[in-house]
Scaffold this active site. Structure first.
Site, PDB file in Angstrom:
ATOM      1  N   ASP A  20       0.832  -1.210   0.000  1.00  0.00           N
ATOM      2  CA  ASP A  20       0.000   0.000   0.000  1.00  0.00           C
ATOM      3  C   ASP A  20       0.869   1.264   0.000  1.00  0.00           C
ATOM      4  OD1 ASP A  20      -3.291   0.151   1.010  1.00  0.00           O
ATOM      5  OD2 ASP A  20      -2.121   1.953   0.632  1.00  0.00           O
ATOM      6  N   SER A  67      -6.896   3.977  -1.617  1.00  0.00           N
ATOM      7  CA  SER A  67      -7.030   2.541  -1.311  1.00  0.00           C
ATOM      8  C   SER A  67      -8.385   1.992  -1.718  1.00  0.00           C
ATOM      9  CB  SER A  67      -6.822   2.319   0.181  1.00  0.00           C
ATOM     10  OG  SER A  67      -5.545   2.720   0.555  1.00  0.00           O
ATOM     11  N   ASP A 105      -4.867  14.391   2.764  1.00  0.00           N
ATOM     12  CA  ASP A 105      -4.948  14.242   1.301  1.00  0.00           C
ATOM     13  C   ASP A 105      -4.607  15.561   0.607  1.00  0.00           C
ATOM     14  OD1 ASP A 105      -7.863  12.247   1.922  1.00  0.00           O
ATOM     15  OD2 ASP A 105      -5.773  11.615   1.634  1.00  0.00           O
ATOM     16  N   ARG A 159     -16.882   8.504   0.364  1.00  0.00           N
ATOM     17  CA  ARG A 159     -16.115   7.273   0.552  1.00  0.00           C
ATOM     18  C   ARG A 159     -16.487   6.639   1.873  1.00  0.00           C
ATOM     19  NH1 ARG A 159      -9.606   6.153   0.242  1.00  0.00           N
ATOM     20  NH2 ARG A 159      -9.544   4.910   2.144  1.00  0.00           N
ATOM     21  N   LYS A 213      -5.691  -1.669   6.992  1.00  0.00           N
ATOM     22  CA  LYS A 213      -5.952  -1.989   5.581  1.00  0.00           C
ATOM     23  C   LYS A 213      -6.749  -3.281   5.435  1.00  0.00           C
ATOM     24  CE  LYS A 213      -3.763   1.575   4.045  1.00  0.00           C
ATOM     25  NZ  LYS A 213      -4.447   2.674   3.362  1.00  0.00           N
ATOM     26  N   ASP A 270       1.877   3.368   2.921  1.00  0.00           N
ATOM     27  CA  ASP A 270       0.828   4.399   2.912  1.00  0.00           C
ATOM     28  C   ASP A 270       0.643   5.036   4.277  1.00  0.00           C
ATOM     29  OD1 ASP A 270      -2.546   4.750   3.188  1.00  0.00           O
ATOM     30  OD2 ASP A 270      -1.387   5.850   1.691  1.00  0.00           O
ATOM     31  N   HIS A 302       1.679   8.850   5.077  1.00  0.00           N
ATOM     32  CA  HIS A 302       0.739   9.913   5.493  1.00  0.00           C
ATOM     33  C   HIS A 302       1.266  10.736   6.666  1.00  0.00           C
ATOM     34  CE1 HIS A 302      -2.722   9.348   2.935  1.00  0.00           C
ATOM     35  NE2 HIS A 302      -2.817   8.079   3.226  1.00  0.00           N
ATOM     36  N   ASP A 339      -1.463  -0.181  -4.633  1.00  0.00           N
ATOM     37  CA  ASP A 339      -2.792   0.353  -4.986  1.00  0.00           C
ATOM     38  C   ASP A 339      -2.743   1.837  -5.340  1.00  0.00           C
ATOM     39  OD1 ASP A 339      -4.192   1.123  -1.731  1.00  0.00           O
ATOM     40  OD2 ASP A 339      -2.114   1.074  -2.383  1.00  0.00           O
ATOM     41  N   HIS A 340      -1.675   2.515  -5.016  1.00  0.00           N
ATOM     42  CA  HIS A 340      -1.450   3.920  -5.379  1.00  0.00           C
ATOM     43  C   HIS A 340      -0.119   4.298  -4.732  1.00  0.00           C
ATOM     44  CE1 HIS A 340      -2.315   4.917  -1.236  1.00  0.00           C
ATOM     45  NE2 HIS A 340      -3.342   4.116  -1.344  1.00  0.00           N
ATOM     46  N   HIS A 388      -1.380  11.006  -1.217  1.00  0.00           N
ATOM     47  CA  HIS A 388      -1.044  10.023  -2.242  1.00  0.00           C
ATOM     48  C   HIS A 388      -0.407  10.735  -3.434  1.00  0.00           C
ATOM     49  CE1 HIS A 388      -4.527   7.432  -0.534  1.00  0.00           C
ATOM     50  NE2 HIS A 388      -3.499   7.513   0.281  1.00  0.00           N
TER      51      HIS A 388
END
Ligand code: 3PG
Ligand code: MN
Ligand code: MN
Length: 541
Positions: free
Chosen positions: A23, A74, A165, A279, A355, A423, A427, A464-465, A485
């Site tokens: 991730d 994600s 984000d 989301r 996750k 991930d 962050h 996934d990114h 991301h």
């Protein structure tokens, strides 16, 4: 659903297929902003030179988002991985319904306006930014404008500040225009529109996977009961937290009070509350708190007002959470796990709390629970409850050991795992921690490769990114931590320990996450379902 066809002359390997999702591990610039580049990764370095390595897209339209300016995430990433094709996702679906006005044409919106015109207030709770990951502030603006046009006299806004984000201290970029819009409605229409409460998204309301219900309780107390640190304005709250060294995402719960020290926006019987996040993962728990009856056990809600609660979308189509929602989510069916269950393939999914929902719920098309409990095992390793820059290894070793046990059990033909490190530590914006995170993942990938080799199986390593691949950006010569991301491609590589040149990379144009499911089918000896995007491999005749 029709059964999968087998591939003539190729029945897959005797050993298991393991899909490793790293991730947040993207392919960024090879410079000092990139923790993936700076980390010592002997195994990934070797894999990325393999003939079966191909960079694939994990952002924008490749994962169903409105434009290629939108970073992946994600949720959409695991949706695309598990569904084998691209669905218009949250942001895009909601944008479509706002563009056509369908948002305001539904029965639910009219019920909200009617209730509000009978004296109730309309409360908006949500992530306050334009990142398009969980929400988009433009949706909030349009709903406030629409209520004002409909004569609704009382609106309360409860902003959850982002800084994850989007830049770590960008709250006022979003608070100021909201304050200006609310002031315009007050001045032009004499209506009572104000900000009422809020907090930092990682500390207030937006918990996920039941990692820490106290986060939701702090939000509930502030948004519903007006309990929290008191300020006269949202701007005052933000600036005070900045002076105390706290970034947007970690701010405490705050409540706006009048000159008499009374909260301006407690919820009352007859009110409506809209969570405008589209989301699901960080929206489900608050929705449960509003929708649940007296059987709610996660925290003491105090007196629960009679509020009509609506989410922006249906966040869990299996569990039917929330009961009321404004925009229809993408209906994701015929996922790869459903197809493989029809072929009686034993499967496992494993990750740590942060996750776990991605490799189960999002992978299965926003549906909780097993597809076939006789064939599947889902494993959640409990995540630490500390800032992940302080524990960048997270639970990677525990996930690895448990995965080895599952692989060696012989019960599973394929399994998928998510290492959260790249991930969740990405962050935090802390470079040293992100380097340790990526090095830990590299170490675990090496260990899993050797176990699968011993079993005569195959490993796919992907992500996934991006996130850790860009840990800071340079603005006007100054380095600023970057916690979000990225728009970078992600690695995809096959390590097949039984390879006898039966296939090669197919050279799919613009490969992306939605090509992985067909590749999994092929490696297990099945043709892809006709409606799936192309496989990343093709068989040499
Ligand atoms: O929810 C978060 O942590 C971020 O907004 C998105 O990160 P994720 O898509 O990796 O969960
Ligand atoms: Mn992710
Ligand atoms: Mn993330």
């Amino acid at each position: 659903m029709e059964r999968l066809k087998t591939i003539d002359g190729f029945e897959g390997r005797k050993g298991p297929l393991l899909l490793i999702i790293m991730d947040g591990v993207g392919l960024g610039r090879e410079d000092d902003s990139n923790a993936v580049h700076l980390a010592k990764t002997p195994t990934l370095d070797r894999l990325f030179k393999s003939d079966f390595f191909v960079p694939i897209a994990a952002h924008g339209e490749a994962v169903g988002l409105p434009s290629d300016e939108d970073m992946g995430n994600s949720e959409v990433g695991h949706n695309a991985l598990g569904a084998g094709r691209v669905f218009a996702q949250g942001a895009k679906r909601v944008n479509e319904d706002f563009a056509t006005g369908a948002v305001f044409g539904g029965a639910l919106w009219n019920k909200i306006v009617q209730r509000a015109n009978n004296g109730g207030a309309v409360h908006f709770i949500g992530l306050l930014s334009d990142a398009n990951v969980h929400s988009n502030i433009n949706h909030l603006y349009q709903m406030i404008e629409r209520l004002a046009e409909s004569g609704v006299k009382k609106v309360r806004v409860h902003p959850l500040l982002d800084g994850r984000d989007v830049g770590p201290r960008t709250a006022m970029t979003y608070v100021e225009p909201v304050e200006a819009l609310l002031k315009r409605v007050r001045d032009e229409k004499g209506f009572d529109y104000v900000i009422a409460s809020g907090g930092g998204r990682m500390n207030v309301t937006m918990d996920r996977y039941c990692a820490d219900w106290n986060i939701v309780k702090r939000g509930w107390d502030a948004h519903v009961h007006g309990i929290g640190r008191q300020f006269r304005s949202c701007s005052e709250a933000v600036n005070t937290f900045y002076q105390e060294g706290v970034d947007d995402q970690y701010m405490g719960a705050f409540v706006i009070v009048d000159e008499g020290g009374n909260p301006v926006g407690k919820m009352q019987d007859g009110d409506c509350a809209v969570l405008y996040n589209f989301r699901g993962d960080r929206a489900i728990e608050l929705s449960q708190a509003f929708d649940a009856g007296s059987d709610f056990k996660h925290f003491d809600r105090g007196n629960v007002p009679d509020v009509l609660y609506a989410g922006m979308m249906e966040y869990d189509s299996e569990a039917k959470v929330p009961k009321n929602y404004i925009v229809q989510p993408p209906l994701i069916q015929q996922t790869v796990a459903e197809y493989l269950a029809l072929e009686n393939i034993g499967m496992f999914a494993i990750s740590e709390t942060q996750k776990y929902g991605h490799v189960t719920y999002f992978w299965n098309g926003n549906k909780s629970g097993y597809i076939n409990a006789d064939l599947e095992t889902y494993v959640e390793i409990t995540s630490d409850r500390i800032p992940f820059d302080q524990a960048p290894k997270m639970k990677a070793y525990e996930i690895t050991e448990k995965t080895i046990e599952l692989l060696k059990s012989g019960k599973f033909k394929w399994g998928r795992l998510n290492f959260a490190n790249g991930d969740m530590v990405g962050h935090t914006g802390v470079m040293e921690a992100a380097i340790t995170a990526v090095e830990t993942v590299d170490e675990c990938v090496a260990k899993l490769l050797s176990v699968v080799e011993g079993l005569g199986g195959t490993v796919i390593v992907t992500a996934d990114h991006g996130n850790a691949d860009e840990m800071f950006e340079v603005k006007k010569g100054k380095k600023t931590a970057k916690t979000s991301h990225t728009l970078n491609k992600v690695p995809f590589v096959i390590v097949d320990f039984g390879f006898k040149s039966e296939y090669r990379l197919s050279g799919v144009s613009n490969p992306g996450l939605s090509n992985v499911a067909a590749t999994i089918c092929n490696l297990l000896g099945f043709e892809k379902p006709p409606q799936y995007d192309a496989s990343l491999i093709s068989f040499t005749k």
